[in-house]
Design an enzyme around this catalytic site. Structure first.
Site, PDB file in Angstrom:
ATOM      1  N   GLN A 152      36.545  43.556  28.393  1.00  0.00           N
ATOM      2  CA  GLN A 152      36.070  43.863  29.742  1.00  0.00           C
ATOM      3  C   GLN A 152      35.772  45.354  29.912  1.00  0.00           C
ATOM      4  O   GLN A 152      35.271  45.745  30.964  1.00  0.00           O
ATOM      5  CB  GLN A 152      37.135  43.458  30.777  1.00  0.00           C
ATOM      6  CG  GLN A 152      37.421  41.981  30.833  1.00  0.00           C
ATOM      7  CD  GLN A 152      38.629  41.671  31.706  1.00  0.00           C
ATOM      8  OE1 GLN A 152      39.618  41.145  31.225  1.00  0.00           O
ATOM      9  NE2 GLN A 152      38.566  41.992  32.982  1.00  0.00           N
ATOM     10  N   PHE A 179      39.896  37.154  32.399  1.00  0.00           N
ATOM     11  CA  PHE A 179      40.879  37.098  33.489  1.00  0.00           C
ATOM     12  C   PHE A 179      41.805  38.306  33.519  1.00  0.00           C
ATOM     13  O   PHE A 179      42.922  38.225  34.019  1.00  0.00           O
ATOM     14  CB  PHE A 179      41.700  35.799  33.408  1.00  0.00           C
ATOM     15  CG  PHE A 179      40.876  34.565  33.228  1.00  0.00           C
ATOM     16  CD1 PHE A 179      39.960  34.182  34.200  1.00  0.00           C
ATOM     17  CD2 PHE A 179      40.984  33.797  32.088  1.00  0.00           C
ATOM     18  CE1 PHE A 179      39.183  33.044  34.038  1.00  0.00           C
ATOM     19  CE2 PHE A 179      40.207  32.657  31.911  1.00  0.00           C
ATOM     20  CZ  PHE A 179      39.304  32.281  32.895  1.00  0.00           C
ATOM     21  N   ARG A 237      49.324  47.678  43.445  1.00  0.00           N
ATOM     22  CA  ARG A 237      48.576  46.662  44.195  1.00  0.00           C
ATOM     23  C   ARG A 237      49.516  45.602  44.760  1.00  0.00           C
ATOM     24  O   ARG A 237      49.263  45.065  45.847  1.00  0.00           O
ATOM     25  CB  ARG A 237      47.483  46.035  43.325  1.00  0.00           C
ATOM     26  CG  ARG A 237      46.504  45.194  44.131  1.00  0.00           C
ATOM     27  CD  ARG A 237      45.326  44.731  43.300  1.00  0.00           C
ATOM     28  NE  ARG A 237      44.223  45.667  43.248  1.00  0.00           N
ATOM     29  CZ  ARG A 237      43.219  45.696  44.106  1.00  0.00           C
ATOM     30  NH1 ARG A 237      43.189  44.862  45.136  1.00  0.00           N
ATOM     31  NH2 ARG A 237      42.236  46.562  43.951  1.00  0.00           N
ATOM     32  N   ARG A 267      44.011  38.381  36.774  1.00  0.00           N
ATOM     33  CA  ARG A 267      43.254  38.120  37.995  1.00  0.00           C
ATOM     34  C   ARG A 267      44.132  38.273  39.251  1.00  0.00           C
ATOM     35  O   ARG A 267      45.071  37.517  39.469  1.00  0.00           O
ATOM     36  CB  ARG A 267      42.689  36.702  37.923  1.00  0.00           C
ATOM     37  CG  ARG A 267      41.582  36.388  38.900  1.00  0.00           C
ATOM     38  CD  ARG A 267      41.031  35.020  38.590  1.00  0.00           C
ATOM     39  NE  ARG A 267      39.806  34.720  39.320  1.00  0.00           N
ATOM     40  CZ  ARG A 267      39.076  33.619  39.107  1.00  0.00           C
ATOM     41  NH1 ARG A 267      39.433  32.754  38.179  1.00  0.00           N
ATOM     42  NH2 ARG A 267      37.975  33.407  39.801  1.00  0.00           N
ATOM     43  N   PHE A 282      45.760  41.223  39.787  1.00  0.00           N
ATOM     44  CA  PHE A 282      46.290  42.533  39.416  1.00  0.00           C
ATOM     45  C   PHE A 282      47.494  42.950  40.254  1.00  0.00           C
ATOM     46  O   PHE A 282      47.561  44.035  40.804  1.00  0.00           O
ATOM     47  CB  PHE A 282      45.166  43.572  39.547  1.00  0.00           C
ATOM     48  CG  PHE A 282      45.359  44.808  38.707  1.00  0.00           C
ATOM     49  CD1 PHE A 282      45.159  44.772  37.348  1.00  0.00           C
ATOM     50  CD2 PHE A 282      45.734  46.008  39.285  1.00  0.00           C
ATOM     51  CE1 PHE A 282      45.314  45.918  36.567  1.00  0.00           C
ATOM     52  CE2 PHE A 282      45.895  47.153  38.515  1.00  0.00           C
ATOM     53  CZ  PHE A 282      45.681  47.105  37.156  1.00  0.00           C
ATOM     54  N   THR A 291      42.064  50.905  42.694  1.00  0.00           N
ATOM     55  CA  THR A 291      42.966  51.822  43.384  1.00  0.00           C
ATOM     56  C   THR A 291      43.015  53.184  42.713  1.00  0.00           C
ATOM     57  O   THR A 291      43.511  54.133  43.305  1.00  0.00           O
ATOM     58  CB  THR A 291      44.379  51.216  43.484  1.00  0.00           C
ATOM     59  OG1 THR A 291      44.811  50.796  42.195  1.00  0.00           O
ATOM     60  CG2 THR A 291      44.373  50.010  44.415  1.00  0.00           C
ATOM     61  N   GLU A 350      38.491  37.687  42.390  1.00  0.00           N
ATOM     62  CA  GLU A 350      39.945  37.508  42.407  1.00  0.00           C
ATOM     63  C   GLU A 350      40.509  36.829  43.658  1.00  0.00           C
ATOM     64  O   GLU A 350      41.453  36.049  43.562  1.00  0.00           O
ATOM     65  CB  GLU A 350      40.624  38.879  42.235  1.00  0.00           C
ATOM     66  CG  GLU A 350      40.421  39.475  40.859  1.00  0.00           C
ATOM     67  CD  GLU A 350      40.895  40.912  40.791  1.00  0.00           C
ATOM     68  OE1 GLU A 350      41.873  41.182  40.077  1.00  0.00           O
ATOM     69  OE2 GLU A 350      40.282  41.765  41.461  1.00  0.00           O
TER      70      GLU A 350
END
Length: 783
Positions: free
Chosen positions: A212, A243, A325, A357, A359, A455, A730
């Protein structure tokens, strides 16, 4: 039974190229087997294959490694240990501690210690069995609780604060405490981890990776080889699922293959067998969440204290952001007037956990939803009523970290409440449960509010490269990666819409670091938001050049010129697009442009724990109904109704697939996918034989999905997203929390809904059975 979104029915009346049900660009190739994944690429006769020797201990010093027998094994070409790595052995994405090969010690069972290259994968694996490693074992630390007790953290704890929490809780009418342990989740992508490295004549390498984050692959390969970045090119055409599991951890395979490729000047493939993949790669983080809450007689929250402790594994990997998160989403959709939310990053002698997915968001949200259920049961109220009373709305719209919400969930929830017939079904379920001794039904309607943006502020940028060839065909490169989610399809639609041309003109190239440099990972649900805007920026640059060329060529006012329906319109005169392009080429107009985008208006001060980490919030809600067999704990999800806000959908069919797939994957995490280790730190759930992902038989019998229909997005999101769309990757996963809450609701019926029985994650039949027993025991004790 499956009711489709109304958007699918009306899609063909919308603008060409976008907001249209267009097939995934690789769908035909995938269905017919023509889509080429890395393991499909024909192998040259001199290709080498890799395998590794994994540590047999979870925590130990390495005393000796005996390689002689392996060197003599048939087919073996090369063997390396950490000392043979030319550059840095550390392949960490952000911090330090993720080693390509272990050095003086090992930190988890399965950690690679020795790597072997042979003429076939079978030869490499047989040679690995000949390697003898002598360890001096030490006591491993395997649980969150042990790490907390020993204050062993991979990174310091962080806390979000607002208001006077202790006073708010103490002065509230009611107080509750609770805790929940959530196990992790295996990514279980269909295409396992794999990379191919091909050396070049300059001491560099081209790496084909299932990743990714190609830019990170490039960076870490360069570090491991001790060469400049320009000597390494990384390319990704497509992945067979990711994912989050290929955001950081795919890089190690690319680095290993690159080291052998350069050492031996031969192409190298490193493909992990599934068992090795499940042993050596990280999962969704386990979390142990504890809460203390004060609330009034109506269930309105006055103050909340939460501790979220994540099982990070032996190193940080991406755990800092994951726990951040989780903290950001520990409110889910609810206003906390006073809050203290702490996140702890626990070190254990297990594989380093990583992105998945959501996070960290799902783990924080489950804590919030469990707490809201507990409040409702304590008051004897309908959980939906308590949820609605606590929603962000009006001037109760500031998060614990100081971001103001523009979105309101109440209209969406009330719409779903009506379309799902929640109130009537709740009454029917109560009546059924009162008359049924063995089978109990449960229902729950839960919301989702998920922040969209990385973030880490610097990751919120994207680039694109766009060429128009002389025949009018358009070639697009961008920094996002395609893992089945339809990103390339949406980018092609955005480019076609931006130009006003047929979609067939547009081709999206493989993602490559020598086309678009320094790209962020495709993650955080921001792939289309970022890369779509970058591509649109390039489109606008080229379109302006074409309009200026047309104005000069045809002596027309530029304001009277437009491109639409695959033609350039000058008043009432239509010029075919390819004729316009041919004329621009002959007039020496540049037909190539770069595009760039950086998300505006975001910023978070981590030291102060205040700011605006997200551009906007994606929202949705799901109502789920279940049936539970009290004798066995077995259950069925009988009906699900989903209403999700995707804004002005770029492609309703792709968005529908994301909503359905995300929900089912979330349901798997919450119900059936159980990760287990033994007392030595060895993973037990290491194959499809002992790890249960959802199958077609687990899909709800009635599965209704619709998109929230409103004329424009709330707040600033309608101005700052590509064609007023909303991220959809997500957020749907967390809609499945409604299934977990419904199972708990069914068990709570045994205690007349006055008790919230404990239910772990995943809610396996065993867990559900004991949850029902706890509710029954409570009821008997009360009587």
């Amino acid at each position: 039974m499956r009711r489709l979104p109304q958007a699918l029915a009306r899609a063909d009346t919308l603008d060409a190229g976008i907001q249209k049900t267009v097939a995934h660009e690789s769908a035909y190739k995938q269905v017919t087997g023509r889509a080429q994944y890395l393991d499909d690429i024909p192998e040259p006769p001199d290709m080498l294959h890799l395998a590794t020797v994994g540590a047999a201990q979870a925590c130990a010093l390495i005393e000796n490694i005996e390689l002689d027998a392996a060197r003599c094994a048939p087919g073996v070409v090369d063997i390396i240990t950490q000392a043979d790595i030319p550059g840095s052995p550390d392949v960490s994405p952000v911090f330090h501690g993720d080693l390509l090969l272990a050095g003086e010690c090992v930190d988890y069972v399965g950690q690679p210690v020795v790597a072997i290259a042979a003429t076939t994968l079978e030869a490499a694996r047989r040679a690995c069995a000949q390697v003898k490693v002598r360890y001096r074992a030490q006591q491993p630390r395997l649980s969150v609780q042990e790490a907390l007790n020993q204050k062993d953290l991979v990174l310091p704890s962080q806390t979000l604060r607002c208001g006077d929490v202790d006073t708010a809780i103490a002065n509230a009418d009611h107080q509750l405490r609770g805790d929940i342990y959530l196990r992790g989740q295996e990514h279980f992508y269909l295409e396992g981890q794999i990379s191919i490295a091909v050396p070049n004549e300059d001491g560099g390498v081209r790496v084909y990776s299932s990743s990714q984050h190609p830019a990170e692959v490039q960076k870490l390969v360069a570090q491991v080889l001790a060469v400049p970045l320009h000597r390494v090119q990384a390319e990704v055409r497509r992945m067979g699922g990711a994912f989050g599991g290929k955001e950081s951890q795919a890089a190690a395979l690319a680095c290993m293959a690159a080291v052998f490729a350069v050492r031996n000047q031969r192409p190298v493939k490193y493909r992990m067998p599934r068992r090795d993949d499940m042993t050596q790669t990280g999962k969704r983080h386990d979390f142990w969440n504890q809460y203390r809450v004060g609330f009034d007689r109506d269930g309105v929250i006055r103050g909340v204290e939460m501790d979220l402790a994540a099982l990070c594994g032996h190193s940080a990997d991406l755990s800092d952001g994951v726990v951040d998160r989780a903290m950001f989403h520990a409110d889910n959709a609810y206003f906390y007037p006073a809050a203290r939310i702490s996140g702890h990053r626990c070190r254990t002698n297990t594989v380093s956990n990583t992105a998945f997915r959501g996070f960290g968001g799902p783990q924080g949200m489950v804590a919030a939803e469990a707490m809201l259920d507990d409040i409702a049961r304590a008051l004897g109220a309908d959980p939906l009523d308590v949820r609605k009373r606590n929603l962000y709305r009006g001037n109760r719209n500031t998060t614990p970290y100081g971001q103001t919400l523009d979105e309101e969930l109440l209209p969406l929830i009330e719409q779903l409440e009506q379309t799902a017939d929640y109130r009537n079904r709740r009454q029917q379920i109560r009546a059924f449960n009162a008359s049924s001794a063995r089978i109990k039904k449960g229902i729950a309607l839960t919301p989702v509010k998920f922040g969209i943006s990385f973030t880490s502020k610097h990751l919120n940028q994207a680039g694109a490269l766009l060429h128009i060839y002389a025949d009018g065909s358009i070639h697009v490169s961008h920094g996002g990666t395609e893992m089945g989610q339809g990103l390339h399809t949406k980018i092609a639609q955005i480019v076609a819409r931006g130009f006003g041309v047929d979609l067939a003109r547009v081709h999206v190239a493989a993602t490559a670091t020598d086309q678009v440099p320094n790209a962020s990972p495709t993650a955080a649900s921001a792939g289309t938001d970022l890369n779509g805007m970058a591509a649109l920026n390039a489109v606008n640059t080229l379109k302006q050049r074409l309009l200026e060329h047309a104005a000069e060529t045809y002596r027309a006012d530029i304001e009277q010129i437009g491109i639409r329906d695959d033609q350039c319109w000058i008043g009432e005169r239509a010029i075919p697009f390819n004729e316009l392009i041919k004329g621009a080429y002959l007039a020496r107009v540049s037909l190539s442009a770069t595009g760039f985008y950086r998300t505006p208006g975001i910023g978070y001060d981590r030291a102060a724990a205040r700011g605006r980490p997200f551009l906007y919030f994606a929202t949705g809600a799901a109502a789920s109904e279940v049936e539970v067999d009290l004798y066995t704990g077995e259950y069925r999800v009988t009906r699900v109704d989903i209403l999700h806000d995707v804004g002005d959908s770029l492609n309703p069919a792709i968005d529908l697939g994301q909503v359905e797939g995300g929900f089912v994957q979330g349901m798997g995490w919450l119900t059936s996918e159980e990760l287990l280790w033994n007392e030595r730190g060895q993973i037990l759930s290491n194959s499809p034989a002992n790890y249960k992902i959802p199958t077609a038989g687990d899909v709800p019998e009635v599965f209704n999905v619709d998109f929230f229909n409103r004329s424009h997005l709330a707040g600033k999101a309608d101005e700052e997203t590509v064609f007023r769309s909303k991220a959809v990757g997500e957020p749907p996963l967390m809609l499945a929390i409604s299934v977990w809450c419904a199972l708990r609701d069914a068990c709570a019926s045994l205690a007349d809904y006055r008790f919230s029985p404990p239910l772990g994650v995943p809610a396996t039949p065993e867990q559900v059975y004991f949850c029902a027993r706890a509710a029954k025991n409570f009821a008997e004790a009360q009587s």
